[in-house]
Write a protein that holds these residues in place. Structure first.
Motif, PDB file in Angstrom:
ATOM      1  N   ASP A  81      16.467   4.028   8.495  1.00 23.16           N
ATOM      2  CA  ASP A  81      15.491   5.125   8.545  1.00 23.16           C
ATOM      3  C   ASP A  81      15.776   6.175   7.471  1.00 23.16           C
ATOM      4  N   GLN A  82      17.062   6.490   7.277  1.00 22.47           N
ATOM      5  CA  GLN A  82      17.412   7.481   6.263  1.00 22.47           C
ATOM      6  C   GLN A  82      17.042   6.991   4.874  1.00 22.47           C
ATOM      7  N   VAL A  83      17.280   5.725   4.624  1.00 24.93           N
ATOM      8  CA  VAL A  83      16.982   5.156   3.318  1.00 24.93           C
ATOM      9  C   VAL A  83      15.476   5.073   3.081  1.00 24.93           C
ATOM     10  N   LEU A  84      14.757   4.614   4.085  1.00 28.09           N
ATOM     11  CA  LEU A  84      13.303   4.483   3.916  1.00 28.09           C
ATOM     12  C   LEU A  84      12.638   5.844   3.833  1.00 28.09           C
ATOM     13  N   GLY A  85      13.236   6.813   4.498  1.00 24.34           N
ATOM     14  CA  GLY A  85      12.669   8.148   4.441  1.00 24.34           C
ATOM     15  C   GLY A  85      12.899   8.843   3.121  1.00 24.34           C
ATOM     16  N   SER A  86      14.067   8.551   2.516  1.00 21.21           N
ATOM     17  CA  SER A  86      14.393   9.240   1.267  1.00 21.21           C
ATOM     18  C   SER A  86      13.725   8.573   0.080  1.00 21.21           C
ATOM     19  N   GLY A  87      13.732   7.214   0.104  1.00 21.40           N
ATOM     20  CA  GLY A  87      13.144   6.494  -1.017  1.00 21.40           C
ATOM     21  C   GLY A  87      13.878   6.716  -2.308  1.00 21.40           C
TER      22      GLY A  87
ATOM     23  N   GLU B 170       5.640  -2.913   9.242  1.00 25.05           N
ATOM     24  CA  GLU B 170       6.011  -1.517   9.025  1.00 25.05           C
ATOM     25  C   GLU B 170       6.492  -1.287   7.596  1.00 25.05           C
ATOM     26  N   ILE B 171       6.869  -2.374   6.915  1.00 19.64           N
ATOM     27  CA  ILE B 171       7.282  -2.305   5.517  1.00 19.64           C
ATOM     28  C   ILE B 171       6.725  -3.533   4.793  1.00 19.64           C
ATOM     29  N   THR B 172       6.689  -3.437   3.479  1.00 17.18           N
ATOM     30  CA  THR B 172       6.482  -4.614   2.647  1.00 17.18           C
ATOM     31  C   THR B 172       7.844  -4.977   2.079  1.00 17.18           C
ATOM     32  N   LEU B 173       8.305  -6.167   2.376  1.00 20.32           N
ATOM     33  CA  LEU B 173       9.632  -6.611   1.947  1.00 20.32           C
ATOM     34  C   LEU B 173       9.482  -7.717   0.915  1.00 20.32           C
ATOM     35  N   THR B 174      10.076  -7.504  -0.252  1.00 16.37           N
ATOM     36  CA  THR B 174      10.078  -8.519  -1.305  1.00 16.37           C
ATOM     37  C   THR B 174      11.520  -8.905  -1.596  1.00 16.37           C
ATOM     38  N   VAL B 175      11.803 -10.195  -1.500  1.00 13.29           N
ATOM     39  CA  VAL B 175      13.166 -10.697  -1.691  1.00 13.29           C
ATOM     40  C   VAL B 175      13.211 -11.565  -2.942  1.00 13.29           C
ATOM     41  N   THR B 176      14.039 -11.166  -3.894  1.00 14.63           N
ATOM     42  CA  THR B 176      14.262 -11.966  -5.095  1.00 14.63           C
ATOM     43  C   THR B 176      15.635 -12.608  -4.981  1.00 14.63           C
TER      44      THR B 176
ATOM     45  N   ALA C 128      13.956  -7.603   8.695  1.00 13.31           N
ATOM     46  CA  ALA C 128      13.043  -8.679   9.080  1.00 13.31           C
ATOM     47  C   ALA C 128      12.104  -8.225  10.189  1.00 13.31           C
ATOM     48  N   GLN C 129      12.650  -7.513  11.175  1.00 15.65           N
ATOM     49  CA  GLN C 129      11.827  -7.028  12.279  1.00 15.65           C
ATOM     50  C   GLN C 129      10.743  -6.078  11.785  1.00 15.65           C
ATOM     51  N   ARG C 130      11.099  -5.172  10.894  1.00 13.83           N
ATOM     52  CA  ARG C 130      10.120  -4.220  10.367  1.00 13.83           C
ATOM     53  C   ARG C 130       9.068  -4.919   9.504  1.00 13.83           C
ATOM     54  N   ALA C 131       9.498  -5.923   8.758  1.00  9.80           N
ATOM     55  CA  ALA C 131       8.532  -6.668   7.952  1.00  9.80           C
ATOM     56  C   ALA C 131       7.564  -7.434   8.841  1.00  9.80           C
ATOM     57  N   GLU C 132       8.089  -8.089   9.865  1.00 12.27           N
ATOM     58  CA  GLU C 132       7.230  -8.857  10.768  1.00 12.27           C
ATOM     59  C   GLU C 132       6.277  -7.951  11.541  1.00 12.27           C
TER      60      GLU C 132
ATOM     61  N   SER D  58       0.854  -1.183   0.000  1.00 13.69           N
ATOM     62  CA  SER D  58       0.000   0.000   0.000  1.00 13.69           C
ATOM     63  C   SER D  58       0.886   1.227   0.000  1.00 13.69           C
ATOM     64  N   GLU D  59       0.278   2.375  -0.186  1.00 11.92           N
ATOM     65  CA  GLU D  59       1.038   3.626  -0.178  1.00 11.92           C
ATOM     66  C   GLU D  59       1.393   4.069   1.243  1.00 11.92           C
ATOM     67  N   ASP D  60       0.846   3.378   2.228  1.00 10.42           N
ATOM     68  CA  ASP D  60       1.048   3.804   3.621  1.00 10.42           C
ATOM     69  C   ASP D  60       2.351   3.300   4.218  1.00 10.42           C
ATOM     70  N   VAL D  61       2.948   2.280   3.588  1.00 10.52           N
ATOM     71  CA  VAL D  61       4.198   1.729   4.122  1.00 10.52           C
ATOM     72  C   VAL D  61       5.223   1.656   2.995  1.00 10.52           C
ATOM     73  N   PRO D  62       6.509   1.786   3.332  1.00 10.70           N
ATOM     74  CA  PRO D  62       7.550   1.679   2.305  1.00 10.70           C
ATOM     75  C   PRO D  62       7.556   0.290   1.658  1.00 10.70           C
ATOM     76  N   GLN D  63       7.782   0.279   0.360  1.00 12.53           N
ATOM     77  CA  GLN D  63       7.903  -0.965  -0.400  1.00 12.53           C
ATOM     78  C   GLN D  63       9.390  -1.210  -0.669  1.00 12.53           C
ATOM     79  N   VAL D  64       9.919  -2.230  -0.027  1.00 11.46           N
ATOM     80  CA  VAL D  64      11.354  -2.517  -0.136  1.00 11.46           C
ATOM     81  C   VAL D  64      11.545  -3.776  -0.971  1.00 11.46           C
ATOM     82  N   GLN D  65      12.316  -3.661  -2.033  1.00 17.78           N
ATOM     83  CA  GLN D  65      12.632  -4.798  -2.905  1.00 17.78           C
ATOM     84  C   GLN D  65      14.116  -5.087  -2.792  1.00 17.78           C
ATOM     85  N   LEU D  66      14.440  -6.323  -2.450  1.00 21.52           N
ATOM     86  CA  LEU D  66      15.831  -6.728  -2.276  1.00 21.52           C
ATOM     87  C   LEU D  66      16.175  -7.811  -3.292  1.00 21.52           C
TER      88      LEU D  66
END
Length: 243
Positions: free
Chosen positions: A236-242, A105-111, A98-102, A69-77
């Motif tokens: 936090d800096q990375v998720l904030g900047s996007g 607080e984020i959506t984490l996608t691992v390829t 992992a803690q934030r995903a559980e 969703s737009e409410d949480v950062p979308q992190v692709q690894l």
């Protein structure tokens, strides 16, 4: 001496097989050809093979954490289990991701990619990725992911034995029936096709090296990646900047 009676010869029908039989054969052939064509088209189109419990279609990787969703950062690894710098990144921020995903607080996608198999002359990246998908079916993808990197060989290319990959399942907390199912999945190479799909998807996404991190669709710059790995840049800096 009387001649023996003539043999009882039954007339041979010239009608051939009945229409129902012919129709059934035609339908079977059509179904088989149609299935092969659909399979070929699906592979060509990148529709791919089914993955594990949290696997996205088309080799999109394993998605955990909050629903997108737009409410949480979308992190692709993007990573390869044999990649040393991926191990460095995991050691630096893996537990926090992992803690934030559980905590959703984020959506984490691992390829999990497997290109290093060709570079290193083994199949450890593919086998480890398959095992991680098997762990995902048992609700243990992130712990298993962490265990594989924690057990990364000191010498790049040494890889892992099957026994080591199964042992990481125990490290990830699998026991009893879950461990039995995980073991069968690993030994059968259940998700080998999906592992190949992930590599193909990464190629299409123009990922030429690992690790790579995207936040909300924007790839982090090399300086940000270096900062994450050496601790000079916080998550936090990375998720904030996007960016």
């Amino acid at each position: 001496m009387p001649r023996p009676p003539a043999p009882d010869v039954r007339p041979v029908s010239s009608r051939g097989p009945g229409l129902p039989l012919i129709g059934g054969v035609v339908l079977l052939v059509v179904a088989l050809v149609g299935g092969l064509v659909l399979w070929a088209v699906s592979r060509e189109a990148g529709l791919g093979s089914p993955g594990s419990a949290n696997a996205l279609p088309e080799g999109g990787g394993i998605q955990v954490g909050a629903a997108p969703s737009e409410d949480v950062p979308q992190v692709q690894l993007y990573e390869d289990f044999q990649c040393p710098f991926c191990g460095v990144l995991e050691e630096a921020v893996g537990a926090e991701l992992a803690q934030r995903a559980e905590a959703e607080e984020i959506t984490l996608t691992v390829t999990t990619m497997s290109f290093l198999d060709g570079n290193l002359g083994n199949d450890s990246s593919s086998r480890a990725a398959n095992a991680a998908l098997c762990a995902d079916d048992q609700g243990a993808f992130l712990p298993y992911h962490s265990a594989v990197f924690a057990g990364q060989p000191a010498q790049e290319g040494a890889g892992w034995t099957d026994e080591q990959l199964l042992g990481f399942g125990e490290t990830a907390g699998l026991t009893g029936e879950a461990m039995t199912a995980f073991t069968s999945c690993v030994q059968d190479g259940t998700y080998d096709d999906y592992v190949a799909d992930m590599q193909e998807r990464a190629n299409r996404d123009d990922i030429t090296g690992t690790p790579r991190v995207l936040v909300d669709g924007e790839q982090l710059e090399d300086t940000q990646m270096q900062g994450l790995m050496d601790g000079s840049t916080s998550l936090d800096q990375v998720l904030g900047s996007g960016s």
